[in-house]
Write an enzyme that holds these catalytic residues in place. Structure first.
Site, PDB file in Angstrom:
ATOM      1  N   CYS A 342      57.427  42.122   4.319  1.00  0.00           N
ATOM      2  CA  CYS A 342      56.538  41.956   3.243  1.00  0.00           C
ATOM      3  C   CYS A 342      57.239  41.280   2.020  1.00  0.00           C
ATOM      4  CB  CYS A 342      55.797  43.072   3.141  1.00  0.00           C
ATOM      5  SG  CYS A 342      56.296  44.569   3.643  1.00  0.00           S
ATOM      6  N   ARG A 371      65.992  49.093  10.656  1.00  0.00           N
ATOM      7  CA  ARG A 371      66.010  50.398  10.191  1.00  0.00           C
ATOM      8  C   ARG A 371      66.665  51.344  10.429  1.00  0.00           C
ATOM      9  NH1 ARG A 371      59.108  50.469  10.225  1.00  0.00           N
ATOM     10  NH2 ARG A 371      58.804  48.374   9.476  1.00  0.00           N
ATOM     11  N   GLN A 389      59.010  42.365  14.626  1.00  0.00           N
ATOM     12  CA  GLN A 389      57.520  42.912  14.914  1.00  0.00           C
ATOM     13  C   GLN A 389      56.677  41.551  14.881  1.00  0.00           C
ATOM     14  OE1 GLN A 389      57.058  44.594  10.957  1.00  0.00           O
ATOM     15  NE2 GLN A 389      56.759  46.516  11.960  1.00  0.00           N
ATOM     16  N   ASP A 391      54.588  40.217  12.909  1.00  0.00           N
ATOM     17  CA  ASP A 391      54.288  40.669  11.579  1.00  0.00           C
ATOM     18  C   ASP A 391      53.396  39.563  10.915  1.00  0.00           C
ATOM     19  OD1 ASP A 391      53.943  42.415   9.712  1.00  0.00           O
ATOM     20  OD2 ASP A 391      56.162  42.163   8.841  1.00  0.00           O
ATOM     21  N   HIS A 393      51.439  38.608   6.971  1.00  0.00           N
ATOM     22  CA  HIS A 393      50.574  39.370   5.715  1.00  0.00           C
ATOM     23  C   HIS A 393      49.725  38.052   5.282  1.00  0.00           C
ATOM     24  CE1 HIS A 393      54.586  41.407   5.876  1.00  0.00           C
ATOM     25  NE2 HIS A 393      53.780  42.443   5.377  1.00  0.00           N
ATOM     26  N   LYS A 472      45.986  52.655   5.884  1.00  0.00           N
ATOM     27  CA  LYS A 472      46.013  51.823   7.139  1.00  0.00           C
ATOM     28  C   LYS A 472      45.313  52.172   8.259  1.00  0.00           C
ATOM     29  CE  LYS A 472      50.254  53.845   8.934  1.00  0.00           C
ATOM     30  NZ  LYS A 472      51.685  53.986   9.303  1.00  0.00           N
ATOM     31  N   HIS A 518      48.768  43.861   5.469  1.00  0.00           N
ATOM     32  CA  HIS A 518      49.821  43.885   6.170  1.00  0.00           C
ATOM     33  C   HIS A 518      49.252  43.996   7.522  1.00  0.00           C
ATOM     34  CE1 HIS A 518      52.704  45.254   3.050  1.00  0.00           C
ATOM     35  NE2 HIS A 518      51.580  45.647   2.345  1.00  0.00           N
TER      36      HIS A 518
END
Length: 646
Positions: A342, A371, A389, A391, A393, A472, A518
């Site tokens: 992000c 992570r 991911q 991912d 945004h 979320k 997200h």
RNA sequence: GCCGACAUAGCUCAGUCGGUAGAGCAACGGUUUCGUAAACCGUAGGUCCCCGGUUCAAGUCCGGGUGUCGGCUCCA
């Protein structure tokens, strides 16, 4: 003369009976002796009752037997009591805590210095089953706070005392005790009439668990077990567990040569060629879906100066999970690998001025994330330190939220259904560790919830489970042994656009703040692939299979045509491999089947002559052999099956 | 991170009481050229996870570390 009450049965009929009649007597005299013998407990409207309890008011009564799920849950809870009683008899000084039933059985948490060994478990199991044979009645008794405390103090049960005090602090007037034999525990109940109703107890394993789920509290020993009415049900369940283990993605990942791990990089997968082909089949499918749905694909750096993390809030709330990099010059940990995409997307967004006409702006990324997860949580591909991911945004105006969440839910549905995965949704609200004011959280939570309700999706509430920057919706899918894993997620964020001072120029020619969503659909490729391996048991559909076809020759003289077929299929973009070894055909077929290749193409005299192949589909039996096919019809068939389904 | 278990050939797994490590498959060489789930013969392959200790002697016993697994806490 006792007051009459009216008891309504599930079939709609009702009976007038004197108040105070026990459940057992009621069932015997008003329903039947057969049900009375089979009955385990009953529910009067919402209240669960032992058979020995009196019926004191009118209501709707349901009786549960060994035919129901509720009955099974009940005897598993009974089994937890029985196990705890024999543990305390066999291992004096052990303290008891709690022991509920679970989806697959039950557990009970004990406090004891010495660890329980597998041999201890065997002894406990044998003794527990002995208690079943004794058919001891479960006896219910209500006591006051003082009586309860006195009892558990006498027994020296410190954990029990703590719970008793909590229960009374919350306003309870009495506590119910249940005993069988000379062992007593408090419990809401209900319980079966006697231990004999349990059937069979099987202990599974022992594991550590924190008192009250709090890692600052003492560590307990949790013994897991299960119980069934019949031995044959237990055997069937055990067999099913064995079958599930065969689908374990870690086992299949090795057997199918997809990925591996090495102690040099704990929590980070090595992807073989086959695994990489699968990984990219998924990545390309998602890439295409995003491009067709108004997303821009972007890539951003993997490593950042901490100034970015300070701004995003990660430095304060997420640093423990980040891999920090020691700078040789400054001797400071000024840089970190990105744990999320992000913040870098926000930087990219900020590099240009944006108009309201552009919104929503959707950035999609499949970059590598790191992570620093605790060692004990790593597990196969489902929990790793390095992952990717799918991912995205999405920067949008507040007025666009509902529409976008609806679009996203539909996208998610489309993708999960293409894999035949069933999923459940959870709505997660503000956690303790968070950034942003309560006011923005109120707005974000109600906004997301309203959007979620507009989609008509059923969901479960998870208070306190949100991300540190916003609420979320999480989407969970189950693995082969029934564990649920979070895959997709949709997160609404008002806070971060503030922190990054993101803006767009509105219709009024003034600067406005966008809202941020997200979202991920696969979640992470690693976890998603783990789920898919188990879901398909390694038998991937053609569009996903690492190799879609393997060509096998009958004899060496067939190699030229086999090679021609190989090149032809490759040139069509199909993933194909060639086995020209001097093994016998049967052995080559077997090898291809073990690798679960969807099509094995046999090439012998007939195929060379006709310029075709004899495909065999993955699987057993006569119908697996499709017989001779000219090359073009086969290509048509496999290309149809290789098409991405979303 | 915490509790417990486990770690032997590329893979799956034996290895007794502490006495100098073994099988099947895979690999490699040769023979075989075969029609839908394992051809035959041979060869090679080991820091018994790592470090230390006990012992005349350690794969085996003890301590520490690493990794993996089952859970807990945490999480995509």
């Amino acid at each position: 003369m006792a007051e009459q009450i009216e008891i309504t049965l599930p079939d709609g009929s009702s009976k007038q009976v004197p108040a105070g009649i026990t459940v057992a007597d009621f069932v015997k005299t008003n329903i039947g002796a057969g049900l009375a013998r089979a009955a385990l407990f009953a529910r009067l409207d919402g209240d669960e009752l032992d058979l020995s309890r009196p019926l004191n008011r009118s209501g709707k009564l349901t009786v549960f037997t060994n035919k129901s799920r509720e009955g099974l849950d009940l005897i598993r809870h009974d089994a937890a009591h029985v196990m705890a009683s024999v543990v305390q008899r066999l291992f004096p000084g052990t303290q008891v805590t709690i022991g509920p039933s679970t989806e697959d059985g039950f557990y009970y948490d004990f406090y004891r210095k010495e660890p329980f060994t597998p041999e201890d478990l065997q002894k406990i199991e044998a003794a527990a089953n002995e208690e079943i044979r004794k058919d001891l009645p479960f006896v219910r008794k209500e006591v006051s706070r003082d009586e309860a405390l006195q009892l558990f103090e006498k027994l020296g049960e410190k954990f029990k005392i703590e719970i008793v005090e909590d229960i009374f602090a919350k306003g309870a007037k009495t506590l119910t005790l249940y005993s069988h034999g000379d062992w007593v525990d408090f419990c809401l109940g209900p319980h079966a009439p006697s231990t004999g109703r349990i059937g069979v107890i099987k202990l599974l394993n022992v594991a550590g668990a924190y008192w009250r789920g709090d890692h600052t509290k003492p560590q307990l020993q949790r013994i897991y077990g299960t119980a069934f009415f019949e031995k044959k049900d237990l055997d069937a369940w055990l067999k099913q567990q064995e079958e599930a283990k065969k689908r374990d993605h870690r086992k299949l990942g090795k057997e199918l040569d997809l990925f591996a791990f090495h102690p040099a990089a704990p929590g980070a997968a090595f992807w073989t060629h086959r695994g990489t082909l699968l990984f990219h089949a998924l990545g390309n499918a998602m890439r295409g879906l995003c491009l067709r749905n108004g997303y821009q694909e972007v890539k951003t750096p993997l490593m950042y100066n901490k100034m970015l993390w300070e701004r995003s809030g990660h430095w304060g709330k997420y640093r423990e999970n980040m891999f920090l990099i020691l700078d040789n010059e400054t001797k400071e940990h000024d840089f970190s690998l990105k744990p999320m995409n992000c913040p870098s997307h926000h930087l990219l967004y900020q590099m240009k001025r944006h108009s309201y006409r552009e919104l929503p702006i959707r950035y999609h990324t499949q970059d590598v994330l790191h992570r620093n997860e605790a060692t004990g949580v790593l597990s196969g591909l489902t929990r790793v330190r390095q992952f990717q991911q799918d991912d995205a945004h999405i920067y949008l105006m507040e007025s666009q939220i509902t529409d976008e969440v609806k679009r996203l839910s539909e996208l998610l549905k489309k993708v999960y259904e293409a894999f035949g995965l069933s999923y459940t949704a959870r709505f997660a609200t503000r956690p303790v560790q968070r950034i942003g004011s309560d006011e923005t959280w109120d707005r974000a939570e109600s906004g997301l919830r309203a959007a979620l309700e507009k989609t008509g999706l059923a969901y479960e509430l998870k208070p306190g489970d949100g991300a540190f920057y916003g609420p979320k919706i999480d989407f969970d899918v189950s693995d082969s042994i029934g564990r649920k894993w979070q895959l997709g997620t949709i997160q609404l964020d008002y806070e971060v656009p503030e922190r990054f001072e993101l803006g767009y120029i509105g219709e009024d020619n003034k600067e406005h703040r966008p809202v941020l969503i997200h979202r991920a659909i696969y979640g992470s490729f690693e976890r998603f692939i783990a789920i898919l391996i188990e879901h398909y048991a390694g038998n991937f559909p053609v569009w996903l299979a690492p190799f879609q076809a393997r060509i096998v020759t009958v004899a060496d003289r067939h190699q030229p045509w086999a090679r021609e077929v190989y090149e032809k299929l490759q040139s069509r973009g199909l993933r194909v491999e060639l086995d020209e070894s001097s093994e016998k055909l049967g052995a080559k077929i077997r090898d291809a089947q073990l690798m679960k290749v969807p099509y094995t193409l046999v090439v012998g005299d007939k195929e060379v002559e006709g310029k075709g192949v004899s495909p065999r589909v993955h699987g057993e039996g006569k119908q697996a052999d499709l017989g001779y096919l000219p090359l073009d019809p086969f290509i048509e068939r496999i290309e149809r099956e290789a098409a991405i389904p979303f």
